[in-house]
Enzyme design. Structure first.
Site, mmCIF file in Angstrom:
data_model
loop_
_atom_site.group_PDB
_atom_site.id
_atom_site.type_symbol
_atom_site.label_atom_id
_atom_site.label_comp_id
_atom_site.label_asym_id
_atom_site.label_seq_id
_atom_site.Cartn_x
_atom_site.Cartn_y
_atom_site.Cartn_z
ATOM 1 N N GLY A 1 0.854 -1.188 0.000
ATOM 2 C CA GLY A 1 0.000 0.000 0.000
ATOM 3 C C GLY A 1 0.884 1.230 0.000
ATOM 4 O O GLY A 1 1.127 1.862 -1.034
ATOM 5 N N SER A 2 1.434 1.548 1.185
ATOM 6 C CA SER A 2 2.379 2.668 1.245
ATOM 7 C C SER A 2 3.617 2.361 0.417
ATOM 8 O O SER A 2 4.168 3.236 -0.258
ATOM 9 C CB SER A 2 2.811 2.911 2.700
ATOM 10 O OG SER A 2 1.700 3.167 3.509
ATOM 11 N N TRP B 1 -8.289 -2.651 -2.401
ATOM 12 C CA TRP B 1 -8.913 -1.361 -2.045
ATOM 13 C C TRP B 1 -9.036 -0.417 -3.247
ATOM 14 O O TRP B 1 -8.708 0.772 -3.132
ATOM 15 C CB TRP B 1 -8.105 -0.618 -0.973
ATOM 16 C CG TRP B 1 -7.729 -1.416 0.204
ATOM 17 C CD1 TRP B 1 -8.582 -1.941 1.129
ATOM 18 C CD2 TRP B 1 -6.404 -1.794 0.611
ATOM 19 N NE1 TRP B 1 -7.864 -2.618 2.068
ATOM 20 C CE2 TRP B 1 -6.543 -2.532 1.784
ATOM 21 C CE3 TRP B 1 -5.130 -1.575 0.085
ATOM 22 C CZ2 TRP B 1 -5.439 -3.062 2.440
ATOM 23 C CZ3 TRP B 1 -4.032 -2.086 0.750
ATOM 24 C CH2 TRP B 1 -4.195 -2.823 1.900
ATOM 25 N N GLN C 1 -18.791 16.450 19.348
ATOM 26 C CA GLN C 1 -18.776 16.890 20.750
ATOM 27 C C GLN C 1 -19.763 18.038 20.961
ATOM 28 O O GLN C 1 -20.489 18.075 21.943
ATOM 29 C CB GLN C 1 -17.338 17.321 21.126
ATOM 30 C CG GLN C 1 -17.110 17.480 22.603
ATOM 31 C CD GLN C 1 -17.227 16.139 23.353
ATOM 32 O OE1 GLN C 1 -17.102 15.074 22.759
ATOM 33 N NE2 GLN C 1 -17.497 16.206 24.641
ATOM 34 N N GLY D 1 -25.066 14.169 22.529
ATOM 35 C CA GLY D 1 -25.696 12.861 22.238
ATOM 36 C C GLY D 1 -26.280 12.811 20.836
ATOM 37 O O GLY D 1 -26.168 11.790 20.131
ATOM 38 N N GLU E 1 -4.265 7.621 -0.765
ATOM 39 C CA GLU E 1 -3.362 8.497 -1.535
ATOM 40 C C GLU E 1 -2.199 8.988 -0.672
ATOM 41 O O GLU E 1 -1.820 10.161 -0.718
ATOM 42 C CB GLU E 1 -4.144 9.651 -2.160
ATOM 43 C CG GLU E 1 -5.146 9.096 -3.159
ATOM 44 C CD GLU E 1 -5.581 10.099 -4.186
ATOM 45 O OE1 GLU E 1 -4.726 10.853 -4.687
ATOM 46 O OE2 GLU E 1 -6.772 10.112 -4.484
ATOM 47 N N GLY E 2 -1.655 8.076 0.097
ATOM 48 C CA GLY E 2 -0.527 8.390 0.975
ATOM 49 C C GLY E 2 -1.015 8.692 2.369
ATOM 50 O O GLY E 2 -1.712 9.690 2.579
ATOM 51 N N THR E 3 -0.668 7.826 3.348
ATOM 52 C CA THR E 3 -1.097 8.042 4.734
ATOM 53 C C THR E 3 -0.431 9.316 5.275
ATOM 54 O O THR E 3 0.526 9.829 4.684
ATOM 55 C CB THR E 3 -0.663 6.854 5.618
ATOM 56 O OG1 THR E 3 0.770 6.808 5.632
ATOM 57 C CG2 THR E 3 -1.220 5.523 5.112
ATOM 58 N N SER E 4 -0.904 9.760 6.431
ATOM 59 C CA SER E 4 -0.300 10.953 7.049
ATOM 60 C C SER E 4 1.186 10.725 7.317
ATOM 61 O O SER E 4 2.001 11.638 7.162
ATOM 62 C CB SER E 4 -1.026 11.284 8.355
ATOM 63 O OG SER E 4 -2.267 11.875 8.068
#
Ligand SMILES: Cc1cc2nc3c(=O)[nH]c(=O)nc-3n(C[C@H](O)[C@H](O)[C@H](O)COP(=O)(O)OP(=O)(O)OC[C@H]3O[C@@H](n4cnc5c(N)ncnc54)[C@H](O)[C@@H]3O)c2cc1C
Length: 404
Positions: A135-136, A162, A357, A361, A384-387
């Site tokens: 993947g990466s 994927w 938040q 609820g 498209e490229g992880t952080s």
């Protein structure tokens, strides 16, 4: 070189309004239904094709804009409407970018329109790089492309994981290893034309978010494509391979990487659209919702949250617009495309969580859209490229070192 300006011109403002109206009138009202159904939203994509938004002309016109801003501006509006449907509309763009980035002008003219079809007969494109074990690390692709001299055909074998529009697309662009020893520099991209034997859909993934977008495995079992389906042509590939073998490093990027770099500000704009939707919604809610006898926004804890949300959103947009402008005007200097995608996607995850938040609820239930926006935002820190990969790209660019 075009001047960088934060002031959108008349054309850009018109496109922004046109896409916003479609997002507000058609996309957002359909978002909940298609998220629940977890199916490709054909009627909405067909409607987008009818108005010309899902079309090769729109993509080409947006990409031709010399300021580079038209595409991120349009994409922000579309994803403000809904990210799952937005991906269904934008997914073919990745295949088109793969063809435009690696193909000859003749191949672009032949294949890019086939990724979209016509308003009366909508087609899809898919860009197939990732694999179960790559993947990466796109340099480790196992999918092989072998040339058959006797028939002037390429034979593709492997499994892609994927893949957006995988198996339901008409045109699949497949990145495969021609010479695995050369890793990324031994890869090439191929068009697999509609109806080609041996290409099939594997499992369809059930996902956390962007559930209206179709994501599946693509299985390639002795898929034979004509020699002319090698993007860029044989001569260019042979020269590239020869250089890589001679020098060990050709200086050329693998085809998948150059496609992803070009599309990063657009992916950032997708995340930005989701973040803005969540911010606007929670701002209005905070003004309406009463607790302890006053609107919850009257508490600094809520008002400051909103102040931080809009500050981060605007900072993301500035990075995206800078990257989009640089991509069209001289190129990135310090991986600004990665910076924009990294920042906007992380901001979208945080802002949508803050929105939940603020809604308390209600925000946690499917009656309200903010939990969907949170689920939809998360994919942007992964695909498209992880952080982490964006940080790696930025770190290498600023240091000139091969940080691992
Ligand atoms: C909904 C969806 C749609 C997609 N669409 C497409 C598509 O259309 N076409 C396509 O080709 N692919 C597509 N992908 C695949 C996507 O690009 C990959 O999932 C992504 O690149 C991450 O690869 P991986 O899943 O193998 O994770 P891995 O590479 O296994 O990474 C796992 C974790 O390890 C971290 N990591 C890995 N290497 C390093 C390193 N060197 N330094 C620090 N951290 C590291 C990653 O950041 C991550 O946190 C899609 C994925 C999804 C979920």
């Amino acid at each position: 070189m075009t001047q960088f300006s934060l002031k959108l011109d008349e054309d850009q403002l018109q496109i922004q309004k046109w896409v916003h109206d479609f997002a507000e009138d058609v996309v957002r009202p359909a978002a909940h239904e298609w998220d629940e159904r977890e199916e490709f939203p054909w009627p909405i994509v067909q409607e987008a094709a009818q108005i010309g938004l899902y079309s090769v002309d729109f993509l080409m016109n947006a990409m031709a804009d010399e300021t580079g801003l038209t595409l991120p501006v349009a994409v922000e509006e579309l994803f403000w409407g809904d990210a799952g449907i937005g991906m269904a509309i934008m997914g073919s763009g990745l295949a088109a970018a793969g063809i435009a980035g690696n193909g000859t002008p003749e191949q672009v003219i032949e294949w890019v329109p086939q990724c979209y079809g016509t308003p009366g007969d909508v087609k899809l494109g898919a860009f197939c790089v990732s694999e179960p074990d790559a993947g990466s690390d796109v340099s480790s692709l196992r999918t092989r492309a072998v040339y058959d001299d006797a028939t002037d055909e390429w034979v593709l074998n492997g499994t892609k994981a994927w893949i957006t529009n995988g198996g339901i697309a008409d045109v699949h662009v497949v990145v495969a290893a021609v010479d695995p020893e050369l890793k990324g520099r031994g890869q090439a991209s191929f068009v697999v034309p509609p109806g080609t034997k041996g290409l099939s859909q594997g499992q369809k993934y059930l996902k956390h978010g962007i559930r209206a977008s179709h994501t599946a495995e693509v299985v390639l079992d002795d898929v034979r494509v004509p020699g002319s389906c090698l993007l860029g042509g044989r001569e260019k590939l042979e020269a590239k391979l020869a250089r890589a073998r001679e020098r060990g490093h050709s200086g050329e990027k693998q085809p998948a990487m150059s496609t992803f770099e070009a599309t990063r500000p657009t992916v950032g704009a997708q995340a930005l659209g989701i973040a803005r939707a969540a911010y606007e919604y929670s701002l209005e809610y905070a003004k309406e919702r009463k607790a302890f006898g006053r609107a919850i926004i009257m508490n600094q804890a809520i008002a400051f949250k909103l102040a931080n949300m809009i500050t981060e959103i605007d900072a993301s947009r500035l990075l995206i617009w800078r990257a989009a402008w640089l991509a069209r005007n001289g190129g990135y200097v310090n991986a600004e495309g990665s910076m924009s995608k990294y920042k906007a996607s992380e901001v979208a995850v945080r802002v949508t969580e803050d929105a939940i938040q603020i809604l308390g609820g209600y925000g946690y239930t499917r009656e309200y859209p903010v939990e969907r926006w949170h689920r939809d935002a998360k994919i942007h820190t992964i695909f498209e490229g992880t952080s982490e990969i964006q940080q790696l790209v930025i770190a290498r660019a600023i240091s000139g070192l091969r940080i691992e």
